[in-house]
Motif scaffolding. Sequence first.
Motif, PDB file in Angstrom:
ATOM      1  N   TYR A   1       0.507   1.844   5.003  1.00 50.18           N
ATOM      2  CA  TYR A   1       0.623   2.020   3.557  1.00 50.18           C
ATOM      3  C   TYR A   1      -0.607   2.726   2.972  1.00 50.18           C
ATOM      4  O   TYR A   1      -0.788   2.737   1.758  1.00 50.18           O
ATOM      5  CB  TYR A   1       0.811   0.658   2.873  1.00 50.18           C
ATOM      6  CG  TYR A   1       2.173   0.058   3.110  1.00 50.18           C
ATOM      7  CD1 TYR A   1       3.180   0.181   2.162  1.00 50.18           C
ATOM      8  CD2 TYR A   1       2.461  -0.622   4.285  1.00 50.18           C
ATOM      9  CE1 TYR A   1       4.440  -0.361   2.381  1.00 50.18           C
ATOM     10  CE2 TYR A   1       3.715  -1.170   4.516  1.00 50.18           C
ATOM     11  CZ  TYR A   1       4.699  -1.034   3.558  1.00 50.18           C
ATOM     12  OH  TYR A   1       5.945  -1.571   3.780  1.00 50.18           O
TER      13      TYR A   1
ATOM     14  N   ASP B   1      -5.139  -6.350   6.917  1.00 53.52           N
ATOM     15  CA  ASP B   1      -3.823  -5.740   6.747  1.00 53.52           C
ATOM     16  C   ASP B   1      -2.884  -6.177   7.868  1.00 53.52           C
ATOM     17  O   ASP B   1      -2.994  -5.736   9.004  1.00 53.52           O
ATOM     18  CB  ASP B   1      -3.971  -4.221   6.734  1.00 53.52           C
ATOM     19  CG  ASP B   1      -2.758  -3.522   6.138  1.00 53.52           C
ATOM     20  OD1 ASP B   1      -1.684  -4.152   6.100  1.00 53.52           O
ATOM     21  OD2 ASP B   1      -2.889  -2.370   5.712  1.00 53.52           O
TER      22      ASP B   1
ATOM     23  N   ASN C   1      -3.691   1.844   3.269  1.00 52.71           N
ATOM     24  CA  ASN C   1      -4.642   0.880   2.727  1.00 52.71           C
ATOM     25  C   ASN C   1      -6.083   1.103   3.187  1.00 52.71           C
ATOM     26  O   ASN C   1      -7.026   0.845   2.432  1.00 52.71           O
ATOM     27  CB  ASN C   1      -4.205  -0.545   3.074  1.00 52.71           C
ATOM     28  CG  ASN C   1      -3.007  -0.981   2.261  1.00 52.71           C
ATOM     29  OD1 ASN C   1      -2.906  -0.661   1.077  1.00 52.71           O
ATOM     30  ND2 ASN C   1      -2.081  -1.701   2.881  1.00 52.71           N
TER      31      ASN C   1
ATOM     32  N   SER D   1      -1.076  -4.148  -5.206  1.00 55.87           N
ATOM     33  CA  SER D   1      -1.480  -5.556  -5.130  1.00 55.87           C
ATOM     34  C   SER D   1      -2.244  -5.931  -6.385  1.00 55.87           C
ATOM     35  O   SER D   1      -3.345  -5.425  -6.631  1.00 55.87           O
ATOM     36  CB  SER D   1      -2.366  -5.794  -3.901  1.00 55.87           C
ATOM     37  OG  SER D   1      -3.027  -7.052  -3.999  1.00 55.87           O
TER      38      SER D   1
ATOM     39  N   ASP E   1      -1.933 -11.717  -1.996  1.00 58.91           N
ATOM     40  CA  ASP E   1      -2.010 -10.359  -2.542  1.00 58.91           C
ATOM     41  C   ASP E   1      -1.258 -10.195  -3.861  1.00 58.91           C
ATOM     42  O   ASP E   1      -1.291  -9.121  -4.470  1.00 58.91           O
ATOM     43  CB  ASP E   1      -1.518  -9.320  -1.522  1.00 58.91           C
ATOM     44  CG  ASP E   1      -0.062  -9.519  -1.110  1.00 58.91           C
ATOM     45  OD1 ASP E   1       0.672 -10.256  -1.786  1.00 58.91           O
ATOM     46  OD2 ASP E   1       0.343  -8.928  -0.086  1.00 58.91           O
TER      47      ASP E   1
ATOM     48  N   SER F   1       1.045  -1.727  -0.543  1.00 58.61           N
ATOM     49  CA  SER F   1      -0.164  -0.937  -0.767  1.00 58.61           C
ATOM     50  C   SER F   1      -1.131  -1.723  -1.641  1.00 58.61           C
ATOM     51  O   SER F   1      -0.717  -2.449  -2.554  1.00 58.61           O
ATOM     52  CB  SER F   1       0.196   0.381  -1.463  1.00 58.61           C
ATOM     53  OG  SER F   1      -0.964   1.029  -1.951  1.00 58.61           O
ATOM     54  N   CYS F   2      -2.412  -1.569  -1.356  1.00 58.23           N
ATOM     55  CA  CYS F   2      -3.416  -2.215  -2.207  1.00 58.23           C
ATOM     56  C   CYS F   2      -3.301  -1.734  -3.654  1.00 58.23           C
ATOM     57  O   CYS F   2      -3.672  -2.456  -4.585  1.00 58.23           O
ATOM     58  CB  CYS F   2      -4.818  -1.936  -1.678  1.00 58.23           C
ATOM     59  SG  CYS F   2      -5.220  -2.832  -0.165  1.00 58.23           S
TER      60      CYS F   2
ATOM     61  N   TYR G   1      -5.733  -7.346  -5.560  1.00 59.70           N
ATOM     62  CA  TYR G   1      -6.722  -6.330  -5.201  1.00 59.70           C
ATOM     63  C   TYR G   1      -7.218  -5.599  -6.444  1.00 59.70           C
ATOM     64  O   TYR G   1      -8.431  -5.397  -6.631  1.00 59.70           O
ATOM     65  CB  TYR G   1      -6.132  -5.326  -4.216  1.00 59.70           C
ATOM     66  CG  TYR G   1      -7.153  -4.311  -3.739  1.00 59.70           C
ATOM     67  CD1 TYR G   1      -7.964  -4.575  -2.643  1.00 59.70           C
ATOM     68  CD2 TYR G   1      -7.325  -3.098  -4.404  1.00 59.70           C
ATOM     69  CE1 TYR G   1      -8.919  -3.658  -2.211  1.00 59.70           C
ATOM     70  CE2 TYR G   1      -8.272  -2.174  -3.993  1.00 59.70           C
ATOM     71  CZ  TYR G   1      -9.071  -2.467  -2.897  1.00 59.70           C
ATOM     72  OH  TYR G   1     -10.022  -1.554  -2.492  1.00 59.70           O
TER      73      TYR G   1
ATOM     74  N   ILE H   1      -3.107  -8.604   3.229  1.00 53.88           N
ATOM     75  CA  ILE H   1      -2.055  -7.728   2.712  1.00 53.88           C
ATOM     76  C   ILE H   1      -0.905  -7.676   3.709  1.00 53.88           C
ATOM     77  O   ILE H   1      -1.124  -7.590   4.927  1.00 53.88           O
ATOM     78  CB  ILE H   1      -2.611  -6.297   2.500  1.00 53.88           C
ATOM     79  CG1 ILE H   1      -3.615  -6.272   1.340  1.00 53.88           C
ATOM     80  CG2 ILE H   1      -1.491  -5.303   2.266  1.00 53.88           C
ATOM     81  CD1 ILE H   1      -2.992  -6.321  -0.036  1.00 53.88           C
TER      82      ILE H   1
ATOM     83  N   TYR I   1     -12.205  -3.085   5.473  1.00 58.06           N
ATOM     84  CA  TYR I   1     -10.793  -3.053   5.850  1.00 58.06           C
ATOM     85  C   TYR I   1     -10.635  -3.434   7.316  1.00 58.06           C
ATOM     86  O   TYR I   1     -11.373  -2.949   8.190  1.00 58.06           O
ATOM     87  CB  TYR I   1     -10.221  -1.650   5.630  1.00 58.06           C
ATOM     88  CG  TYR I   1      -8.794  -1.484   6.104  1.00 58.06           C
ATOM     89  CD1 TYR I   1      -7.719  -1.862   5.303  1.00 58.06           C
ATOM     90  CD2 TYR I   1      -8.508  -0.950   7.364  1.00 58.06           C
ATOM     91  CE1 TYR I   1      -6.407  -1.719   5.736  1.00 58.06           C
ATOM     92  CE2 TYR I   1      -7.203  -0.796   7.802  1.00 58.06           C
ATOM     93  CZ  TYR I   1      -6.156  -1.185   6.985  1.00 58.06           C
ATOM     94  OH  TYR I   1      -4.857  -1.040   7.411  1.00 58.06           O
TER      95      TYR I   1
END
Length: 264
Positions: free
Chosen positions: A46, A40, A48, A23, A91, A19-20, A26, A15, A59
Amino acid sequence: MERYDIQDITAIIVIYNTSCSDSISYQRLKEYGVRMIICDNSTSDYGNQKIVEADGNVYINMGGNKGLSKAYNAALAKVAKDTQFICLFDDDTDIKKDYFEKALEHINTSKTDIFLPVVKTKTRILSPCKFKKKRAVEAKTIKEIDLKNISAINSGMIINAHVFDHYRYNENIFLDYIDHDFMREMHKQNRKVEIMEDNVLNQDFSMETNSLKSSYNRLCILNHDLKEYYKEDYLMYLYQITAYKLVMIKQHKSLKFVHLKKFI
């Protein structure tokens, strides 16, 4: 022959400054129940980590943009021991619902090290492509690609986890050509490659859509990475970077690309 299912696959997404929640990759993988490791590379927070861990995924905060190769290597260090296959995604890839169904059909009927989807932009076949005289060259049709000289981009690539018992990504390459560097090494290791012709991903190609500023910055990164990729063939590096410069000069009608700033 052992049969595999979706739980045997771990997806790695890197990423960058998003933000996920935004995405598409994601969100699609979450919907399909695929295990994920999120690296990340963002330069700001963000949120995440909270999102990823709440979803039960792994993560990794890279502490800023450390490049794609370092992120991949960090993710590989966190892959669970029961993972049989590793799938790489950008992403922003919109993954169709049947992507993994088709992938598992290939996985369960073939003893192959690397499975490649067909990745298309609006105008081109982006991947797989072919090595020709040390260059990665796009193919007009899949049929013209010889598996002995095949290359590909990372997104959607499915790799048997045992491959990484003997390989880590070249951390001197920041972003571009780490996929071709990987495929070049896989050929040296005599790894078996299969094209999943029935499995297609649609991908935006940034150099088709970038602004002048974004294109210039991206070309500076590419210049750095080409020097590493062709470190044993300086003339080929000069040929390649000159070709890219000419494309950008024509596309943006600007001579800004003649002189590239040092990226790292």
